[in-house]
Design a protein around this motif. Sequence first.
Motif: not given
Length: 170
Positions: A13-20
């Motif tokens: 439920g995240a996106s590629p731009s999300d941080s670790l």
Amino acid sequence: MCEPAEDLYAVLGASPSDSLQQLRHRYQQLARQNHPDRLVGQSPSEAAAALQTFLQVDAAWRILSDGASRRRYDLQRRAQELKQDWPEDSTLRLEDLTWDPGECLYTHCCRCGGVFRVSQEEVEEEVEEEEQQLPEERQRGGVVVCCDSCSLSVYVTWLSHSRHFRDSPA
């Protein structure tokens, strides 16, 4: 590593731009929600669905939590997106292209008068990549080739179990 067809970011439920840290937070939420220890009292079908989700979330996290594997996945994912975004005019078999021994190229004339070109080196690289896959994962090999003078492209394909490229000029 998972095939790019399964979007690991969507699993979390995240996106590629999300941080670790953002990915970790989503993983922890979903893992707690679907953990097998929390499935007590649910129907067998609900428990099975939650367990499957937990396993997918865990697999996605294992890849996306490691910097190197995340970069490899992102590159694979981007390559898949590029392949899907490029419309193919038709599919050709490698053996239907004309072999140019002087240039070590396979060529095919486009309807616009331009030429589709595939180098022997490109074919060899693709075949080597296919040979590194497990036999059950192998598919018909191929590469998208653009015309040198218009916007048309073709998918040039070959059988992965056979080598159609030339070892020496004919």
